[in-house]
Design an enzyme around this catalytic site. Structure first.
Site, PDB file in Angstrom:
ATOM      1  N   TYR A   1     -24.522 -17.082  -3.437  1.00 44.68           N
ATOM      2  CA  TYR A   1     -24.583 -16.883  -1.987  1.00 44.68           C
ATOM      3  C   TYR A   1     -23.618 -17.895  -1.375  1.00 44.68           C
ATOM      4  O   TYR A   1     -23.959 -19.068  -1.176  1.00 44.68           O
ATOM      5  CB  TYR A   1     -26.012 -17.088  -1.475  1.00 44.68           C
ATOM      6  CG  TYR A   1     -26.148 -17.047   0.023  1.00 44.68           C
ATOM      7  CD1 TYR A   1     -25.501 -16.081   0.780  1.00 44.68           C
ATOM      8  CD2 TYR A   1     -26.940 -17.980   0.695  1.00 44.68           C
ATOM      9  CE1 TYR A   1     -25.622 -16.050   2.161  1.00 44.68           C
ATOM     10  CE2 TYR A   1     -27.084 -17.950   2.074  1.00 44.68           C
ATOM     11  CZ  TYR A   1     -26.420 -16.985   2.793  1.00 44.68           C
ATOM     12  OH  TYR A   1     -26.545 -16.949   4.167  1.00 44.68           O
TER      13      TYR A   1
ATOM     14  N   ASP B   1     -23.281 -12.354  -2.144  1.00 51.64           N
ATOM     15  CA  ASP B   1     -22.722 -12.386  -0.792  1.00 51.64           C
ATOM     16  C   ASP B   1     -21.618 -13.437  -0.773  1.00 51.64           C
ATOM     17  O   ASP B   1     -21.882 -14.636  -0.824  1.00 51.64           O
ATOM     18  CB  ASP B   1     -23.837 -12.732   0.199  1.00 51.64           C
ATOM     19  CG  ASP B   1     -23.349 -12.745   1.635  1.00 51.64           C
ATOM     20  OD1 ASP B   1     -22.145 -12.553   1.868  1.00 51.64           O
ATOM     21  OD2 ASP B   1     -24.188 -12.972   2.539  1.00 51.64           O
TER      22      ASP B   1
ATOM     23  N   HIS C   1     -28.044  -6.614   5.370  1.00 56.32           N
ATOM     24  CA  HIS C   1     -27.126  -6.228   4.303  1.00 56.32           C
ATOM     25  C   HIS C   1     -27.709  -5.029   3.566  1.00 56.32           C
ATOM     26  O   HIS C   1     -28.911  -4.761   3.635  1.00 56.32           O
ATOM     27  CB  HIS C   1     -26.924  -7.365   3.298  1.00 56.32           C
ATOM     28  CG  HIS C   1     -26.222  -8.568   3.854  1.00 56.32           C
ATOM     29  ND1 HIS C   1     -24.973  -8.964   3.444  1.00 56.32           N
ATOM     30  CD2 HIS C   1     -26.609  -9.477   4.787  1.00 56.32           C
ATOM     31  CE1 HIS C   1     -24.616 -10.060   4.091  1.00 56.32           C
ATOM     32  NE2 HIS C   1     -25.599 -10.384   4.913  1.00 56.32           N
TER      33      HIS C   1
ATOM     34  N   CYS D   1     -23.374  -2.647  28.308  1.00 54.39           N
ATOM     35  CA  CYS D   1     -23.861  -1.315  27.952  1.00 54.39           C
ATOM     36  C   CYS D   1     -24.966  -1.423  26.905  1.00 54.39           C
ATOM     37  O   CYS D   1     -24.902  -2.235  25.988  1.00 54.39           O
ATOM     38  CB  CYS D   1     -22.698  -0.474  27.417  1.00 54.39           C
ATOM     39  SG  CYS D   1     -23.170   1.186  26.870  1.00 54.39           S
TER      40      CYS D   1
ATOM     41  N   CYS E   1     -19.729   1.008  25.503  1.00 51.56           N
ATOM     42  CA  CYS E   1     -18.496   0.968  26.290  1.00 51.56           C
ATOM     43  C   CYS E   1     -18.202  -0.480  26.684  1.00 51.56           C
ATOM     44  O   CYS E   1     -18.962  -1.395  26.382  1.00 51.56           O
ATOM     45  CB  CYS E   1     -18.619   1.860  27.523  1.00 51.56           C
ATOM     46  SG  CYS E   1     -19.914   1.335  28.682  1.00 51.56           S
TER      47      CYS E   1
END
Length: 574
Positions: free
Chosen positions: A141, A182, A306, A550, A564
């Site tokens: 990790y 990761d 993930h 938005c 948007c």
């Protein structure tokens, strides 16, 4: 042989235990990252999973942070296992070995890089074309480079460098190597949802490291072009400059787009697949070409920010008859053995505790956490000394002398603290106890109760009546007086209710004038839908300010279903 890697974002989030998730992934070796669990928080249903043997690495400086774990099926039990990349955490037999040269790191840097619980290595035996070979599986990790903490960028690059050194040392020792986990860096623009929004995308230090660490298709094309004329020269170049590892997903899917493994949960980006591919399965080039049968991502599996990634090999996985000592089933708290008190008492080396630490990797963690990582027992010892000295100063030797405070006055009966406060009219209706009669008899001046009950005045006769006939206290001689008392009580209760309503109304008006509620949400211009209110949490001049955006999930600008670009600050006083 099947392997799966998944950043689970907290192993304790699985309410039914990890076994259900592990069985669903259906793999021989399952590597999980960001477990966010330390040894003191590890429970038995997470550590001991039926049908599997597990290996954990924990963060030693912070609780609920980082951490990795590897679950191996009993039919895929490793022959060796080891925590960390440096070898400093190795204190048992059947370790992996092959650590490489650490000349570019100080001892304190090595300890800091391993103390966050970011790597676990298991070593297995595989059968390839009737030949027994060794493969080392490195579950990692990698650190995240926080933009607000430049020192973490250096820490991340140092971790990459250490990982490469250990992997190449294992290759040199004759073992195949698989690195999965990761990595916290998207390699190419095709692995990022919007690479154009990032300045100097290719100049990122993490991407530069991946370019040198991985064997690219360009190198393979150049090798095929010049194969006849420069065989020896290419072989030398391959060893000196070309990466020795392959991104298995891109090996099988070189041109697939929108293949992401991580999305922001704050913006709901998974709904629009607006993410990055930062979870990988790397393997040495020869193993990929000879034994790998496939590799892919699993975006349909939810439960984290993930998704899992998997790879499958054609070779047969051999099992060890007994798990290595690092296996969690051997931990005393899970082995069913009674622990001795001496296990909790650790002798501290005074010489080591007095030596000043050398210059370390700057601010890889908080200062207190860094001191705990370097010498956690010393930190505990110092606090213990402080506590012992404080306790000695407060509690002298021998029998304690009883301390009394003569200034305290008696506070009456304990039951009086649990009685509600009575109004004047209610006091007339309640019959006093023997103590109150005695006090009234001894102190004739205290005749307030008699005055309220009689309704006439303070007379000796009334007082004597109270003493001689306590059962008739507060009882009027005529029915008219009873009616007056009932009416008085009703008017008093109505008055108190009216006053409380007035107070509540005034309080409500006051707080509404001071604390304004959230302003009405405007509608975005593109979708004509109500916006959502957000607050700036990043440090700077706008920290704490609110704004509207938005309400749809974040996505690419070309996606009409995505958020948007509507934005509006909330003005002060509204």
């Amino acid at each position: 042989m099947k392997l799966v890697s998944w950043n689970i974002n907290g192993i304790r989030t699985f309410k039914g235990g990890i076994k259900t998730a592990v069985d669903r992934l259906d793999a021989d070796i399952i590597c999980v990252q960001e477990t966010k669990v330390t040894r003191d928080l590890l429970d038995e249903k997470t550590a001991i999973v039926d049908g599997y043997n597990s290996y954990f690495s924990y963060s030693r400086g912070r609780s609920g942070y980082s951490g990795v774990a590897t679950y191996c099926r009993d039919s895929a039990t490793p022959f060796a296992a080891e925590e960390g990349l440096t070898g400093l955490l190795n204190n048992h037999e059947r370790s992996v070995g092959c650590y490489g040269a650490h000349t570019d790191f100080s001892n304190e840097e090595l300890q800091l890089l391993d103390n966050e619980g970011r790597a676990i290595i298991t070593q297995h035996k595989i059968l390839c074309q009737n030949k027994e070979k060794t493969v080392s599986v490195i579950n990692v990790y990698c650190p995240r480079a926080d933009p607000d903490k430049p020192e973490r960028k250096l820490f991340k690059l140092q971790f990459y460098k250490l990982l490469q050194s250990r992997a190449e040392a294992l290759l040199k020792g004759g073992s195949h190597v698989i690195i999965l986990g990761d990595v916290n860096t998207s390699h190419r623009p095709i692995d990022h949802c919007d690479p154009c929004d990032i300045d100097d995308f290719d100049e990122n230090p993490g991407r530069k490291w991946l370019n040198g660490f991985l064997y690219s298709s360009r190198q393979e094309e150049e090798e095929e072009t010049d194969e006849e004329d420069h065989n020896k020269e290419i072989e030398i170049t391959d060893c000196a400059h070309m990466g020795r590892f392959v991104d298995t997903f891109r090996y099988f899917h070189p041109a697939r787009t929108n293949a992401f493994t991580c999305w922001s949960t704050l913006t709901g980006a998974r709904q629009t697949n607006y993410g990055t591919r930062i979870d990988y399965i790397f393997a040495d080039r020869r193993l990929v070409q000879e034994q790998f049968a496939g590799a892919d991502i699993m975006p349909e599996v939810e439960g984290s920010d993930h998704c899992p990634v998997w790879a499958q090999l054609k070779c047969l996985l051999l099992s060890s008859s007994k798990p290595p000592p690092l296996c969690t089933r051997y931990l005393p708290e899970f082995a069913g053995k009674q622990q001795k008190l001496s296990r909790f008492l650790v002798k501290v080396d005074q010489k080591l505790s007095q030596t000043e630490p050398k210059e370390a990797l700057p601010e890889s963690q908080e200062e207190e956490e860094r001191r705990e990582n370097v010498n956690p027992f010393h930190a505990n010892n110092v606090s213990g000394k402080k506590r012992s000295s404080a306790s000695e100063s407060v509690a002298p030797k021998g029998k304690r002398s009883k301390i009394t405070n003569t200034s305290l006055k008696p506070r009456g009966n304990l039951l009086s603290f649990f009685k509600p406060k009575l109004t004047d009219v209610e006091q007339c209706e309640n019959k006093p106890g023997l103590d109150e009669f005695t006090a009234s008899h001894n102190n004739p001046k205290a005749s307030t109760t008699s005055e309220l009950c009689s309704g006439t005045g303070t007379t000796t006769e009334d007082t004597e009546l109270v003493v001689d006939a306590p059962s008739q206290l507060c009882t009027s001689s005529t029915t008219g007086e009873k009616d007056r008392m009932v009416k008085t009580k009703q008017s008093a209760s109505q008055l108190s209710v009216g006053q409380s309503d007035v107070k509540k109304g005034a309080s409500s008006v006051f707080w509404k004038s001071v604390l304004h509620g959230p302003p009405p949400a405007p509608c975005c211009k593109a979708h004509k839908e109500p916006c959502v209110l957000r607050t700036v949490k990043k440090e700077g001049p706008n920290m704490g300010k609110q704004f509207f955006v938005c309400g749809r999930p974040q996505g690419h600008a070309s996606n009409p279903e995505a958020r948007c670009n509507f934005f509006m600050w909330v003005e002060k006083g509204k």
